[in-house]
Enzyme design. Structure first.
Site: not given
Length: 349
Positions: A75, A237, A240
């Site tokens: 990611s 979050d 990230h």
């Protein structure tokens, strides 16, 4: 065992298939596995919508031949959490290469949200037909949060770098960030995550360089710099990066990508001790790099030999950051005769 010895042992275990490097006793391992599950719960479920795909052409109006760039990994490579394609790491890097190399750039982003090092083989399978000039790999965070043993993680990365270098692809690996800085990870996992991710980063460094790649330490670029402005540099979050965070990470990778394609300022051709640069044995350099974000390591020779008494020789560089450029979105359609090998024909053409 010293840090350098541990890094050598980890890389050796990965290279020769050893499974004896456990780092942790069985009971503590079980506790940390449970803690990791709690951390993933705190981070929350993945967004349903994938990150914008930055695949395409960059550098409108710039001369050929194009630089073909692929981005592989998890990611952090895909740009999870951003809303605009221009904010993804791939678009940031492709725009930067186009600007500073004054070349057209074709980018193929193959990174997958949630990927671990074991998923790199499939991504490399997709990358090789494109015949890229440079591959950028960002991987490792999910290996730590899913408590994958570092020796296994390093082994998968090493094989990916080996395959890419065998195809004459330059490889730049952004090593595992220091996950001990992430807010949702609580003690005791926080302390072990820091040690685990740093040891993984050292092992990744040694393995990648042994196979002919170069590495850039991400380290605590997601640490002190992020801790100073968490609302700005971390996404919702708290795990990230935000768009600004991805830009900060891309900024430390870009100089090494430019070096990989031969775009090196005259004042960076030689090792400069005033910048803390040096030629060192790989194990010592790997440990130093882990503790100094933005450090680039690349294999070299001393007296005509790559290998010294204490392992491979490497150049440790602290390349100057390039001026940040405005990121652009990709051009999706290109005339047939200007498309690189492996690029799919645009729909409707």
């Amino acid at each position: 065992m010293g840090k350098a010895a541990a890094a050598r042992k980890l890389a050796s275990a990965a290279a020769y298939g050893g499974g004896g490097l456990t780092m942790l006793g069985g009971t503590l391992y079980g506790v940390l596995t449970a803690e990791a599950k709690l951390a993933r719960k705190a981070i929350g479920p993945l967004l349903e919508d994938p990150p914008p795909d930055p695949t395409g052409w960059y550098g409108r109006g710039r001369p050929a031949p194009a630089v073909k760039l692929v981005v592989l990994g998890d990611s952090s490579a895909a740009g999870y959490g951003v809303a605009r394609v221009e904010e993804t790491p791939g678009a940031l890097l492709a725009s930067g290469v186009a600007e500073h190399a004054d070349r057209r750039v074709y980018l193929r982003d193959l990174a997958v949200v949630g990927a671990k090092s074991s998923d790199l083989a499939e991504q490399v399978d997709k990358a090789l037909p494109i015949q890229p000039d440079v591959a950028v790999i960002l991987i490792g965070g999910n290996d730590v949060t899913h408590t994958v043993m570092p020796s296994a993680s390093v082994r998968h990365l090493q094989e990916a770098v080996r395959r890419l270098r065998a195809a004459d692809v330059e490889v730049v690996v952004g090593t595992c960030p220091d996950l001990g800085t992430i807010k949702p990870i609580a003690p005791p996992l926080k302390q072990v995550a820091r040690a685990w991710s740093r040891r993984l980063a050292a092992g990744q460094t040694i393995a990648a360089i042994e196979e002919g790649g170069r590495t850039v330490s991400i380290g605590s670029i997601l640490g002190p710099e992020f801790a100073a402005a968490p609302a700005l540099l971390f996404g919702p979050d708290r795990f990230h990066p935000s768009a600004q965070g991805y830009r900060a990470a891309a900024g430390i990778l870009l100089p090494s990508i430019l070096a990989a394609v031969g775009v090196i300022p005259d004042d960076e051709e030689r090792i400069e001790s005033m910048r803390g640069e040096a030629i060192l044995p790989i194990s010592k350099a790997a440990v130093q790099a882990v503790n100094n974000p933005g450090t680039e390591l690349d294999g070299t020779e001393v007296g005509g030999h790559r290998l010294g008494v204490r392992g491979l020789w490497v150049e440790m560089r602290h390349r100057r950051r390039r001026a940040q450029t405005s990121s652009e979105g990709p051009e999706q359609i290109e005339p047939e005769d200007r498309r690189p090998s492996g690029e799919p024909t645009p729909a409707g053409s």
